[in-house]
Design a protein around this motif. Sequence first.
Motif, PDB file in Angstrom:
ATOM      1  N   UNK A   7      -4.115   6.567   7.499  1.00  0.00           N
ATOM      2  CA  UNK A   7      -3.081   6.269   6.396  1.00  0.00           C
ATOM      3  C   UNK A   7      -3.104   4.698   6.154  1.00  0.00           C
ATOM      4  N   UNK A   8      -2.920   4.550   4.913  1.00  0.00           N
ATOM      5  CA  UNK A   8      -2.747   3.316   4.485  1.00  0.00           C
ATOM      6  C   UNK A   8      -2.189   2.093   5.487  1.00  0.00           C
ATOM      7  N   UNK A  44      -7.496  -3.609   8.055  1.00  0.00           N
ATOM      8  CA  UNK A  44      -6.695  -2.371   7.740  1.00  0.00           C
ATOM      9  C   UNK A  44      -7.367  -1.249   6.878  1.00  0.00           C
ATOM     10  N   UNK A  45      -7.212  -0.273   7.165  1.00  0.00           N
ATOM     11  CA  UNK A  45      -7.785   0.947   6.731  1.00  0.00           C
ATOM     12  C   UNK A  45      -7.390   1.561   5.355  1.00  0.00           C
TER      13      UNK A  45
END
Length: 69
Positions: A7-8, A44-45
């Motif tokens: 998830x963002x 951060x993905x």
Amino acid sequence: MLYYRSKAGDTVDRIVWLHYGRQNDRIVETVLEANPRLADYGPELPDGIRIALPEIPDEQDTASVRLWG
């Protein structure tokens, strides 16, 4: 092997903590090794990355070493 869809704003550390309940025994490194180029996304993905979560044995009891009798 299980998979997780990011998830963002997810981080690998957080995903490891949520899935395995711990971050010791080089689990983060193991997940990164199972997912080449995952680290290229930065800390951060983005949303929607498929992440392989390899099986990790339960924490192993570490034997104590007694130096003096």
